[in-house]
Scaffold this motif. Structure first.
Motif, PDB file in Angstrom:
ATOM      1  N   ARG A   1     -14.625  40.108 110.678  1.00  0.00           N
ATOM      2  CA  ARG A   1     -14.770  40.955 111.856  1.00  0.00           C
ATOM      3  C   ARG A   1     -16.175  41.524 111.972  1.00  0.00           C
ATOM      4  O   ARG A   1     -16.758  41.552 113.045  1.00  0.00           O
ATOM      5  CB  ARG A   1     -13.769  42.102 111.784  1.00  0.00           C
TER       6      ARG A   1
ATOM      7  N   LEU B   1     -15.100  45.287 122.313  1.00  0.00           N
ATOM      8  CA  LEU B   1     -14.577  43.925 122.310  1.00  0.00           C
ATOM      9  C   LEU B   1     -13.569  43.702 123.431  1.00  0.00           C
ATOM     10  O   LEU B   1     -13.671  42.734 124.184  1.00  0.00           O
ATOM     11  CB  LEU B   1     -13.925  43.644 120.949  1.00  0.00           C
TER      12      LEU B   1
ATOM     13  N   VAL C   1     -20.544  50.674 116.503  1.00  0.00           N
ATOM     14  CA  VAL C   1     -19.686  50.017 115.509  1.00  0.00           C
ATOM     15  C   VAL C   1     -20.516  49.588 114.301  1.00  0.00           C
ATOM     16  O   VAL C   1     -20.128  49.805 113.152  1.00  0.00           O
ATOM     17  CB  VAL C   1     -18.988  48.778 116.121  1.00  0.00           C
TER      18      VAL C   1
ATOM     19  N   ALA D   1     -15.040  49.815 118.492  1.00  0.00           N
ATOM     20  CA  ALA D   1     -14.879  48.369 118.381  1.00  0.00           C
ATOM     21  C   ALA D   1     -13.898  47.883 119.435  1.00  0.00           C
ATOM     22  O   ALA D   1     -14.120  46.866 120.097  1.00  0.00           O
ATOM     23  CB  ALA D   1     -14.401  47.993 116.986  1.00  0.00           C
TER      24      ALA D   1
ATOM     25  N   THR E   1     -18.829  40.768 114.901  1.00  0.00           N
ATOM     26  CA  THR E   1     -19.400  41.860 115.673  1.00  0.00           C
ATOM     27  C   THR E   1     -20.925  41.804 115.659  1.00  0.00           C
ATOM     28  O   THR E   1     -21.567  41.974 116.692  1.00  0.00           O
ATOM     29  CB  THR E   1     -18.943  43.224 115.104  1.00  0.00           C
TER      30      THR E   1
ATOM     31  N   TRP F   1     -23.321  41.237 118.873  1.00  0.00           N
ATOM     32  CA  TRP F   1     -24.426  42.151 119.171  1.00  0.00           C
ATOM     33  C   TRP F   1     -25.706  41.344 119.432  1.00  0.00           C
ATOM     34  O   TRP F   1     -26.414  41.576 120.411  1.00  0.00           O
ATOM     35  CB  TRP F   1     -24.603  43.092 117.972  1.00  0.00           C
TER      36      TRP F   1
ATOM     37  N   THR G   1     -21.175  48.483 120.660  1.00  0.00           N
ATOM     38  CA  THR G   1     -21.282  47.610 119.480  1.00  0.00           C
ATOM     39  C   THR G   1     -22.270  48.198 118.480  1.00  0.00           C
ATOM     40  O   THR G   1     -22.066  48.112 117.268  1.00  0.00           O
ATOM     41  CB  THR G   1     -21.741  46.203 119.897  1.00  0.00           C
TER      42      THR G   1
END
Lengths: 232, 246, 239
Positions: free
Chosen positions: C127, C66, C106, C62, C131, C135, C103
Motif C-alpha cells: 500500500r 484514493l 499520507v 488515504a 501510494t 504521488w 497523498t
C-alpha cells in the motif's frame, strides 16, 4: 487519385510506418549506437558500484540488466516521435488515408525492434562480464526480454507522441514512463533471477503472469488511446 | 459578399465547405466559411497574417476537426482513415519530409501510404514533374531549401489528388521551381482536380484562380469568381479592406 | 456580444469567489473539532500508545486521496474523452491537485507512525509503495499539464494519462504485494484493527466525515479557480 489505388489496411500501414522508421534509424544509426554504448557503460559502472566481494555478480545481474534495458529504451523512444515532429512529417501521416492506430502500431513495432536490438547486444555482454550461466536458460531469458520490451514499448511509444507536443519535450518522457515501467522491471528482474538460479520456469510463473497481463492491458489501452492524443 | 451561383449538377463537385468553424480555446479562428469547387476550378485565398488561412487549409485536409460545419471531398465527409482523405493532397509551409531519407524514399513512402499500385513509378513521375528527379537519391537533409520544397510538392501530388491544398507553395522556389509548380498545378487541374491556394501574393494567386476570396478574421470578407475581377482594382481594394481592419 | 456575456460570467464568478467559502470553512472547523476529540477525548491504544492516534488522519487521508480524489480524477478523465466538456477537465485537474495534497499528508504521517511502531520510517509494503507511486504519477500529471499551452490538447493528454494511471495502480499493487509475499522479510508489526472500541470508532468515523468535507471544500475552491482562470484566458483571447 489513381483509380486502381487502394489505401492500405491497418497491418500493411503499420508495417509501412515501421519500415520507414527502421530505414531512418538504419541510415542515421545515432540513437541505436548511443543506446548500446549507454547500456555497455551501465553494465561496467554498475559492476563497480557494489563491492563484488560482498555481493555476487549473479545477484546483481538481474537488477542491473533491467534497469539498463529500461533506461536505454528511453533513448530510442525519445527519438521515435522526434523525427516526425522535426519537419511536421506527422501531419503527412495523419492526413494520409491510414488509421491512426496503424501509425501507433507502426511506431511501436519499430521501437520494439530498437529495444530488442539493444537487448540482443547487452544481454550477451552482461553474461560475459558478469560470468553468468546463461547457456541453458538463454531461450526463456530471451522470451522474458521480449515480453518486457513489448510492455516498455507499448507505454513508451504513446508517451513519446505526447511528450514531443509539450514544452518539456524529452524531459517529460522518463517522468511519465518510469512509473509505468515499475511492474515490468519487477516482474522481469524476478523472473530473470529465478532463471539464472537454475530454478524451473514454473517458479517464476506468478511474475510472468503479471508481465503478460501488463502487456495485453497496455497494448490495447495505448492503441485505443493514441487517436485521442493526435486528433486536433 | 457575392457567392457565385452554380446551376450545374453536383456530380463534379470536388470539395465543398459548409459554414466551417474552428475555435481554439473559445476563440473562432475560422468563423463560418462556405464554398464549393468543381473539378478543374481553383480558389485563391488572400488575407493578412492571422486571418485563419492556414487553419482553413488544415480543416480542408482533415488535420483539424471543425468545431461546426462540415467539409466534403467528392461528396464524402473527411474523417480519420476515410477514403475521402486519399483524394486530398496538402502542400504545407512545413516540408513534412524525413530529412534522413532520400527524396525518392520520401515520395515513395507517401505513394505506398496512399496504396498506389506501382509506388516507384509514381514517385519517379512526381519527382520528374517537379524537376528534382536528378537528385532523387540525395538525402533530403542535403538538399537546398528550394529543392526540399519541390520534393515536398512531389510528395503532395504523387497520388494525383482530386483536391490539392497549397499553403504559400511558391515561397522559396526559384524560377525553374516556380515554372515546374505552375505546370504541375495546371496538369492537375486539366485532369480534374480542384485547387485551393493560400497566398499573400495577389498577382500569383489571381493568375491561377477561377475563384478568389479575401479572408479576414476567419471569414471570407470577399468571395467571387475570378472572371468578374479586374486585377488592378482588386489589389487596391484588398489593401483597403486589409488596412481598415487594422 | 460574447465578450459581454463572458465578462458577466467572470464578474458573477469573481463575486461569489470573494464571499466566505462556508464549505471550506466548515471543513477546517470539523477537522479542528475532530482533533480536539482525537487528542483529549479518545483513549490511548494499549499496544501502540499515543502514536496510534495518527491513524485518524493517516487512514482517513488515504481514503480521501484514493477513493475520492483519484477515483474522481479517473472518472472525470474517462468522461472527458467521451463528452469533451471542459468542465470535466477542470474537475480532473482540481481533484488531482487536491488529491496530491492528501497523498502528501499520507506520505508524511505514514513514516511518522511507522517509526515508533515498526522501528523504521519506511517499509516497502504494497500500500505504501502504491501510494508513493501514485504521488509521483500525479506530480508527473501536473507537470505535464503545466507544459502544454493548448487547452484542448492539455485536456486530452491529461485524460489519457489519468486513465492509464488508473490502469497502472492495480499492477503496482499486485507486483509489490507479490514481492513482499515471496521475500520473507523481518516481521513488522502491522497495526491490525480487530474491532475498535466504540470510543475510537466515535473518533474514526467523524474524522472521515471531516476530511471528506475538507476535500469537498478544497476541490470546490480549486475548481472555481480553474474556471476563473480559463474565463480570463478566454477574454484575453477574444480581445
Amino acid at each position: 487519385m489513381h483509380d486502381d489505388a487502394r489505401p492500405p489496411g491497418i497491418l500493411t500501414a503499420s508495417w509501412l510506418v515501421a519500415r520507414k522508421d527502421l530505414a531512418i534509424e538504419f541510415r542515421t544509426r545515432t540513437a541505436f549506437l548511443a543506446a548500446v554504448v549507454f547500456a555497455l557503460l551501465g553494465v561496467t559502472i554498475f559492476y563497480f558500484a557494489w563491492d563484488s566481494t560482498a555481493v555476487a555478480a549473479m545477484d546483481l545481474a538481474p537488477g542491473v540488466l533491467w534497469v539498463i534495458f529500461t533506461f536505454s529504451a528511453l533513448l530510442g523512444l525519445q527519438r521515435s516521435f522526434g523525427v516526425e515532429q522535426a519537419d511536421r512529417a506527422i501531419d503527412a501521416l495523419l492526413a494520409a488515408p491510414v488509421e491512426r492506430e496503424a501509425i501507433y502500431l507502426g511506431k511501436a513495432l519499430a521501437n520494439l525492434a530498437f529495444v530488442v536490438g539493444v537487448e540482443a547486444i547487452t544481454l550477451p555482454a552482461l553474461a560475459l562480464f558478469y560470468n553468468l550461466p546463461v547457456g541453458e536458460v538463454f531461450l526463456p531469458l530471451a522470451g522474458v526480454a521480449v515480453l518486457a520490451a513489448i510492455g516498455i514499448v507499448a507505454v513508451g511509444t504513446l508517451f513519446s507522441s505526447m511528450a514531443v507536443n509539450t514544452r518539456l519535450a524529452e524531459l517529460l518522457l522518463p517522468m511519465l514512463s518510469l512509473p509505468f515501467f515499475l511492474p515490468i522491471v519487477m516482474t522481469a528482474a524476478q523472473t530473470t533471477a529465478r532463471l539464472l538460479a537454475g530454478r524451473p520456469i514454473a517458479d517464476a510463473w506468478p511474475w510472468l503472469r503479471i508481465l503478460v497481463g501488463f502487456d495485453v492491458v497496455f497494448i490495447v489501452a495505448c492503441t485505443l488511446a493514441y487517436p485521442f492524443t493526435v486528433e486536433e | 459578399m457575392s457567392a457565385p451561383s452554380h446551376i450545374a449538377d453536383d456530380s463534379d463537385v470536388a470539395v465543398e465547405a459548409e459554414s466551417l468553424v474552428r475555435a481554439f480555446g473559445g476563440r473562432p479562428v475560422v468563423d463560418g466559411v462556405s464554398f464549393t469547387l468543381r473539378a478543374g476550378e481553383c480558389l485563391a485565398v488572400f488575407g493578412p497574417n492571422g486571418a485563419g488561412k492556414t487553419t482553413l487549409l488544415r480543416l480542408l485536409s482533415g488535420l483539424l476537426k471543425p468545431s461546426a460545419g462540415s467539409c466534403r471531398v467528392g461528396g464524402v465527409v473527411l474523417r480519420s482513415g476515410s477514403r475521402a482523405r486519399a483524394q486530398v493532397g496538402f502542400v504545407s509551409h512545413a516540408g513534412m519530409l524525413y530529412s534522413a531519407l532520400t527524396a525518392r524514399e520520401n515520395v515513395e513512402f507517401s505513394a505506398r501510404l496512399y496504396g498506389l499500385r506501382s509506388p516507384a513509378d509514381a514517385a519517379r513521375r512526381a519527382l520528374t514533374a517537379m524537376r528534382v528527379a536528378d537528385r532523387s537519391e540525395t538525402p533530403v537533409r542535403s538538399l537546398s531549401r528550394g529543392l526540399q520544397q519541390r520534393v515536398s510538392i512531389a510528395r503532395a501530388i504523387v497520388h494525383e489528388p482530386r483536391v490539392l491544398l497549397c499553403d504559400e507553395p511558391y515561397t522559396g522556389l526559384d524560377d525553374v521551381g516556380s515554372a515546374a509548380l505552375t505546370e504541375a498545378l495546371t496538369e492537375r487541374r486539366a485532369s480534374g482536380a480542384a485547387l485551393v491556394v493560400v497566398t499573400h501574393n495577389l498577382g500569383e494567386g489571381l493568375a491561377l484562380a477561377t475563384h478568389a476570396a479575401i479572408m479576414r478574421r476567419g471569414r471570407f470578407a470577399r468571395y467571387e469568381q475570378r472572371g468578374g475581377v479586374d486585377a488592378t482594382s482588386y489589389v487596391r481594394e484588398y489593401r483597403e479592406l486589409v488596412t481598415t481592419d487594422a | 456580444m460574447t465578450d459581454r456575456i463572458q465578462h458577466h460570467g467572470v464578474d458573477s464568478l469573481a463575486t461569489s469567489a470573494r464571499g466566505t467559502d462556508w464549505i471550506l470553512l466548515s471543513g477546517f472547523a470539523a477537522l479542528a473539532a475532530v482533533y480536539v476529540r482525537v487528542i483529549w477525548f479518545t483513549p490511548i491504544e494499549a499496544s501502540q500508545g499515543s502514536a496510534q492516534k495518527i491513524l485518524y488522519v493517516h487512514a482517513t487521508s488515504a481514503f480521501v486521496a484514493l477513493y475520492l480524489a483519484f477515483a474522481l480524477m479517473a472518472v472525470a478523465s474517462a468522461l472527458y474523452l467521451w463528452l469533451r466538456d471542459e468542465t470535466l477537465d477542470r474537475v480532473a485537474e482540481s481533484s488531482a491537485e487536491v488529491g496530491l495534497a492528501f497523498t502528501t499528508v499520507v506520505l508524511i504521517t505514514g513514516p511518522l507512525w511507522g517509526k515508533p511502531i515498526w522501528g523504521a520510517w519506511w517499509t516497502w509494503d504494497a500500500r505504501l509503495t502504491a501510494t508513493l507511486f501514485l504521488w509521483l504519477l500525479i506530480l508527473g500529471y501536473l507537470l505535464m499539464r503545466g507544459a502544454i499551452d493548448d487547452r484542448a490538447m492539455r485536456a486530452r493528454f491529461s485524460a489519457v494519462l489519468g486513465l492509464l494511471t488508473a490502469l497502472l495502480i492495480p499492477f503496482i499493487h499486485l507486483t509489490v504485494y507479490l514481492f513482499r509475499t515471496m521475500h520473507p522479510m523481518p516481521i513488522v508489526l502491522k497495526p491490525s484493527q480487530p474491532s475498535m472500541p466504540p470510543e475510537m470508532q466515535w473518533t474514526f468515523f467523524p474524522s472521515f466525515l471531516a476530511l471528506t468535507l475538507l476535500f469537498a471544500g478544497l476541490l470546490r475552491a480549486r475548481y472555481r479557480y480553474a474556471t476563473l482562470r480559463d474565463a480570463v484566458l478566454d477574454m484575453e483571447n477574444a480581445s
